[in-house]
Scaffold this motif. Structure first.
Motif, short mmCIF file in Angstrom:
data_model
loop_
_atom_site.label_atom_id
_atom_site.label_comp_id
_atom_site.label_asym_id
_atom_site.label_seq_id
_atom_site.Cartn_x
_atom_site.Cartn_y
_atom_site.Cartn_z
N ALA A 778 25.86 32.09 -39.17
CA ALA A 778 26.69 31.11 -39.88
C ALA A 778 26.47 29.74 -39.23
CB ALA A 778 28.16 31.50 -39.81
N ILE A 779 26.01 28.78 -40.03
CA ILE A 779 25.74 27.43 -39.52
C ILE A 779 26.77 26.47 -40.10
CG2 ILE A 779 24.05 25.56 -39.39
CD1 ILE A 779 21.87 27.66 -39.73
N ILE A 780 27.44 25.75 -39.20
CA ILE A 780 28.50 24.84 -39.62
C ILE A 780 28.00 23.40 -39.45
CG2 ILE A 780 30.90 24.17 -39.33
CD1 ILE A 780 31.40 26.85 -37.98
N PRO A 781 27.74 22.69 -40.55
CA PRO A 781 27.36 21.28 -40.46
C PRO A 781 28.61 20.41 -40.31
CG PRO A 781 27.21 22.01 -42.74
CD PRO A 781 27.70 23.18 -41.93
N VAL A 782 28.78 19.83 -39.14
CA VAL A 782 30.05 19.16 -38.85
C VAL A 782 29.83 18.04 -37.84
CG1 VAL A 782 30.60 20.79 -37.00
CG2 VAL A 782 32.46 19.62 -38.19
N GLY A 783 30.65 16.99 -37.94
CA GLY A 783 30.56 15.87 -37.03
C GLY A 783 31.31 16.14 -35.73
N TRP A 784 30.80 15.59 -34.64
CA TRP A 784 31.41 15.80 -33.33
C TRP A 784 32.78 15.14 -33.27
CZ3 TRP A 784 32.41 12.38 -29.16
CH2 TRP A 784 32.70 13.01 -27.95
N LYS A 785 33.80 15.95 -32.90
CA LYS A 785 35.18 15.49 -32.78
C LYS A 785 35.59 14.67 -34.00
CE LYS A 785 35.81 15.88 -27.86
NZ LYS A 785 36.41 15.37 -26.63
N ASN A 786 35.34 15.23 -35.19
CA ASN A 786 35.64 14.52 -36.43
C ASN A 786 37.14 14.44 -36.66
OD1 ASN A 786 36.40 16.95 -38.40
ND2 ASN A 786 34.66 17.58 -37.13
N ARG A 787 37.55 13.48 -37.46
CA ARG A 787 38.98 13.23 -37.67
C ARG A 787 39.68 14.36 -38.44
NH1 ARG A 787 39.42 8.82 -42.56
NH2 ARG A 787 37.68 9.57 -43.81
N TYR A 788 38.87 15.22 -39.12
CA TYR A 788 39.47 16.34 -39.86
C TYR A 788 39.70 17.55 -38.97
CZ TYR A 788 37.37 13.43 -43.50
OH TYR A 788 36.99 12.37 -44.28
N LYS A 789 39.18 17.48 -37.75
CA LYS A 789 39.26 18.58 -36.79
C LYS A 789 38.59 19.86 -37.30
CE LYS A 789 43.40 16.73 -34.57
NZ LYS A 789 44.79 16.97 -34.13
N PHE A 790 37.47 19.65 -38.04
CA PHE A 790 36.64 20.77 -38.47
C PHE A 790 35.73 21.18 -37.30
CE2 PHE A 790 36.54 19.06 -43.13
CZ PHE A 790 37.81 19.52 -43.31
N PRO A 791 35.36 22.45 -37.20
CA PRO A 791 35.82 23.59 -37.99
C PRO A 791 37.18 24.09 -37.52
CG PRO A 791 34.23 24.33 -36.38
CD PRO A 791 34.31 22.84 -36.24
N HIS A 792 37.94 24.70 -38.43
CA HIS A 792 39.27 25.21 -38.09
C HIS A 792 39.14 26.45 -37.21
CE1 HIS A 792 43.27 27.00 -38.73
NE2 HIS A 792 43.65 25.75 -38.94
N PRO A 793 39.98 26.57 -36.18
CA PRO A 793 39.91 27.75 -35.28
C PRO A 793 40.00 29.08 -36.02
CG PRO A 793 41.35 26.08 -34.35
CD PRO A 793 41.01 25.61 -35.72
N GLY A 794 40.82 29.13 -37.07
CA GLY A 794 40.95 30.37 -37.82
C GLY A 794 39.67 30.76 -38.52
N VAL A 795 38.93 29.76 -39.01
CA VAL A 795 37.65 30.02 -39.67
C VAL A 795 36.64 30.56 -38.65
CG1 VAL A 795 35.69 28.94 -40.84
CG2 VAL A 795 38.03 28.35 -41.50
N LEU A 796 36.60 29.94 -37.48
CA LEU A 796 35.70 30.42 -36.44
C LEU A 796 36.00 31.87 -36.08
CD1 LEU A 796 35.65 27.31 -34.03
CD2 LEU A 796 33.82 28.06 -35.55
N GLU A 797 37.27 32.19 -36.01
CA GLU A 797 37.66 33.54 -35.66
C GLU A 797 37.21 34.55 -36.71
OE1 GLU A 797 38.74 36.58 -33.50
OE2 GLU A 797 38.80 34.50 -32.79
N ARG A 798 37.25 34.15 -37.99
CA ARG A 798 36.82 35.06 -39.07
C ARG A 798 35.35 35.42 -38.91
NH1 ARG A 798 39.21 31.34 -43.76
NH2 ARG A 798 41.34 31.21 -42.93
N TYR A 799 34.53 34.44 -38.59
CA TYR A 799 33.10 34.71 -38.42
C TYR A 799 32.83 35.49 -37.14
CZ TYR A 799 32.03 31.66 -42.38
OH TYR A 799 31.96 31.12 -43.63
N LYS A 800 33.55 35.15 -36.08
CA LYS A 800 33.37 35.87 -34.82
C LYS A 800 33.74 37.34 -34.96
CE LYS A 800 34.13 31.94 -31.71
NZ LYS A 800 35.08 31.33 -30.72
N SER A 801 34.81 37.60 -35.69
CA SER A 801 35.27 38.99 -35.85
C SER A 801 34.26 39.84 -36.60
CB SER A 801 36.62 39.02 -36.58
OG SER A 801 36.48 38.56 -37.91
#
Length: 832
Positions: A778-801
């Protein structure tokens, strides 16, 4: 052998120093070994000097070690406890400090460097050291060098877009001593005018401001902007159109005060003072005219440098020209190449990072090749021609000199210009032969004279400036004419270090051959084996260079057009999405382009994606895929669509009332790019053995009335299949869209690699969707310390699980993948 190495003694020492600097840049933090080497070399040298013995290579090792050591202060292993870098990325703090240089206006923002003095946290004031960049938004206040500022802002650390071979912005800022960037509204800054801090700078700034007002009163807006760039080094008022015309005609170097401008001022001053001193018998009898003229010429050179603001590039130019002028004080005839080496060594000793700056490299390369070229052509051909041949001969010689100077400067800097700017001008020789004499030998000296006589007669000064404006207007007309030619400039791929080295070795060999035909090389009698090899060296070099050229050409042909693998790169574009697909046999697809909300502030396509493609020797992108018209997917595609020979665009056809989308439609029409209606696009197709499937939205989605189908949820979802490996690109699809996608696509969703929807937001990546895709990576295209606080911790946990391997562009940079259809190789730019 020794005499050959030290024929020009400073050249090998300079080259050794440059090698040490380069080694120190790439392999820092080994200062102990450098100190040990310096101690040993110095000790042995002293012993050999006392014993009156030679030491051929010891000076080279000594200067190598000195070069290595000189760059280390810019790469400290740790900063002091009170350094401003300790307060980056910690949230808003109260900042105070003084402005070190005159601010610049960039894209409707005020930019300047601030030497920080204190930081306030929770009411506690802490003294700090170090510099930060400050960007002032909205209401721009009147800020000058030396002003003390007080404001509250967070300090962002300097970050790179981590794509392989990309511009190292962080290192660039380190060389300037900058540790972070602060953004603040203009009305939130408290300013204390404290001119005593930088009194000299205040006086220079005051003179520049007065002169700027005078320029505005004497010239039209367009010409005034260029005059300010030429005379006071202020490029803030040059319009984008004028700047682009200078770029296309290869005359953009005229706008930045550098060695060209300082050298012209020195030349005109030297000739003038030499003529004046020739009227005094005292100077004639003692042969002091050249020496006196050289010393007196330093005065206008320094005045011009100060008037131009003494930017780092101007300082280097002043040093270089001053060394050349002072060389006239030497009684015997001086070697101009050695003099150039003295100037380079002095600049590097004063500021070692100068070696890695574009302006330094271009200045010295152009001067070096002008010297080498003129010595072998015009000067050599005219060495024995008497000056009494008449005015026609002298005029022809001067005309030829202008052309040859431009020619040798151009060929001497071609690969470096291509490396940094990816553009070369095909009309540069002609344009420079007209523009440089008009601006350099007329506008700049007359403008400087206008400044000098201003305190005596403001009226005469203004009229002289009006004359400058008229002459500049003629230059601008020529530039506009050349720039409008369709073949004026071409975009180029980025040459590799190997190719740049090959080019300069070729030029060096050609100069060696040219010198051999008119000099002593090749005339020795039959002697030692070394002499016979030396005579044949040019031929051997040419043969080896031809072989190297064929090898390099074959390497890139194989890499670009003969590969049978599929390569996919998720590019680091910050807070946005972009992925390059390199299909077998050279077909290229770019899925989304990333982008910021305002391309005038930062164009991701121009600054990140295009250089990334050029480094891969890609000049054509066959297909662009736009998942949906949000700026962080669309705006980076605009530059690509305009400059990369795009043949077609796949899009869901959903229009957006934005400047970016309107601009895309203009480019499509101008470039005749095919973009079919979404319902007419083939949903399944195979290109060069690679299968593409458009899984979402449905062809008739625009006819459906549900509000949730608009925007992000209508993102074009594309699946790419190559053998047993597959890649799923999902745009910004959200939960309802995912539910609908699962219902319509079903088992077709299963993919090896998933580019995570909507940058990992909590509104996407539902459990059912992830289960259906069942990705290994799973590749997450995201900006460093972005103002939206992406990626969400819950989303990361879903992929990790689900035991997915998670890669993020903010932490891993660009992610490069290659597959032969059976196995998949994944290579992140940064490995955690």
């Amino acid at each position: 052998m020794i005499s050959d190495i030290y024929f020009r003694p400073l050249i090998p020492l300079l080259l050794s120093m440059i090698a040490g600097l380069s080694c120190g840049l790439w392999f820092p933090w080994h200062s102990v070994w450098a100190y040990l080497s310096i101690t040993c070399c110095a000790g042995i040298l002293i012993i050999r000097i006392i014993r009156n013995k030679t030491a051929t290579f010891l000076p080279l090792f000594l200067f190598f070690s000195l070069g290595y050591l000189s760059i280390q202060p810019w790469f400290p292993e740790t900063f002091p406890h009170n350094h401003i870098s300790r307060y980056t990325d910690t949230g808003p703090v109260d900042i105070s400090g003084h402005v070190t240089e005159s601010p610049e206006i960039r894209n409707n923002r005020l930019a300047f460097e601030l030497s920080a003095q204190t930081v306030g946290i929770d009411g506690k004031i802490v003294p700090v050291s170090g510099k930060i960049n400050v960007r002032v938004l909205n209401d721009i206040p009147d800020i000058s060098a030396g002003d003390m500022l007080f404001f509250k802002s967070g300090i962002r650390s300097i970050r790179n877009f981590n794509n392989q071979g990309g511009f190292d912005y962080k290192r660039h800022m380190v060389f300037k001593g900058i540790s972070g960037t602060a953004y603040v509204a203009g009305d939130e800054i408290r300013i204390e005018k404290n001119d005593a801090i930088l009194n000299m700078k205040w006086l220079i700034g005051y003179a520049r401001d007065k002169f700027s007002v005078m320029i505005d009163s004497a010239a039209s807006a367009g010409e005034a902007g260029v005059l300010k760039a030429l005379l006071i080094g202020d490029q803030n008022f040059i319009s984008p159109e004028v700047r682009e015309n200078f770029n296309r005609t290869g005359t953009s170097h005229v706008l930045a005060i550098s060695g060209l401008h300082i050298g012209i001022v020195a030349t005109v001053s030297f000739l003038l003072f030499k003529k004046l001193l020739s009227f005094f018998n005292l100077f004639l009898w003692n042969a002091w005219t050249r020496k006196g003229a050289a010393i007196l010429s330093l005065i206008p050179v320094m005045i011009y440098g100060l008037l131009a603001g003494m930017s780092p590039s101007t300082q280097r130019a002043v040093i270089m020209v001053s060394v050349f002028l002072l060389s006239f004080l030497i009684e015997k005839e001086h070697d101009i190449i050695n003099t150039l080496a003295v100037a380079a060594m002095l600049i590097i000793a004063l500021h070692p990072p100068s070696l890695f700056l574009i302006s330094f490299q271009l200045s010295f390369l152009s001067v070096l090749f002008i010297i080498l070229g003129m010595e072998q052509t015009l000067y050599r051909a005219n060495k024995q021609i008497d000056a009494d041949n008449g005015w026609r001969h002298r005029m022809q010689k001067k005309t030829a000199a202008f052309f040859l100077v431009s020619f040798f400067a151009t060929i001497g800097t071609y690969p470096v210009v291509m490396y940094y700017f990816n553009q070369v001008s095909l009309v540069g020789l002609a344009a420079n032969c007209i523009v440089v004499p008009l601006t350099g030998f007329a506008v700049v000296p007359a403008g400087l004279l206008s400044f000098l006589i201003y305190p005596i007669s403001s009226v005469a000064s203004v009229w002289l400036m009006k004359t400058c404006s008229v002459i500049l207007g003629i230059s601008l007309e020529f530039i506009n004419y050349f720039a409008k030619l369709p073949f004026a400039a071409i975009k180029t791929v980025t040459p590799s270090f190997f190719e740049i080295t090959w080019y300069y070795l070729l030029l060096g060999t050609l100069f060696f051959i040219l010198k051999g035909k008119t000099g002593k090389i090749g005339r020795e009698k039959e002697g030692s084996v070394f002499e016979r090899i030396k005579r044949r060296a040019p031929l051997i070099a040419i043969v080896l260079l031809i072989i190297a050229a064929f090898a390099d050409t074959w390497y890139w042909l194989d890499k670009r057009f003969l590969q049978k693998d599929l390569k996919v790169t998720v590019i680091d574009v910050g807070q946005g999405t972009s992925a390059l697909l390199e299909l077998p046999w050279g077909y290229n697809v770019l899925v989304d382009g990333g982008g910021f909300s305002d391309n005038s502030i930062f164009d991701v396509g121009e600054k990140i994606t295009a250089p990334f493609l050029w480094r891969k020797k890609i000049k054509s992108v066959d297909t662009l895929v736009l998942s949906h018209p949000d700026s962080d997917h669309l705006n980076g595609l605009l530059y690509i669509a305009e400059n990369f020979n795009v043949k077609e665009i796949w899009s869901n056809g959903e229009a957006e009332d934005s400047l970016g989308y309107k601009r895309l439609l203009e480019i499509i029409k101008k470039k005749n790019i095919r973009m079919e209606e979404f319902r007419e696009i083939k949903r399944d197709r195979t290109i060069n053995g690679t299968m593409f499937k458009i899984l979402y939205p449905e062809s008739d989605f625009k006819e459906k009335k549900e509000k949730w189908r608009k925007g992000d949820n209508s993102s074009l979802v594309l699946k790419t299949v190559f053998g047993s490996k597959s890649f799923l690109f999902t745009g910004d699809i959200k939960a309802k869209g995912e539910y609908d996608l699962v219902k319509t696509a079903g088992s077709s969703l299963k993919s090896t690699v998933l580019v995570v929807p909507h940058h990992g937001s909590k509104s996407s990546s539902t459990d059912n969707f992830i289960d259906k895709v069942d990705p290994e990576i799973a590749i997450i295209p995201v900006g460093w310390k972005n103002r939206y606080k992406f990626p969400h911790p819950g989303v990361l946990e879903r992929y990790k699980s689900r035991r997915c391997r998670i890669l993020r562009t903010d932490e891993n940079g660009a992610v490069m993948m290659s597959t032969d259809g059976k196995t998949l190789t994944v290579t992140p730019t940064i490995v955690n």
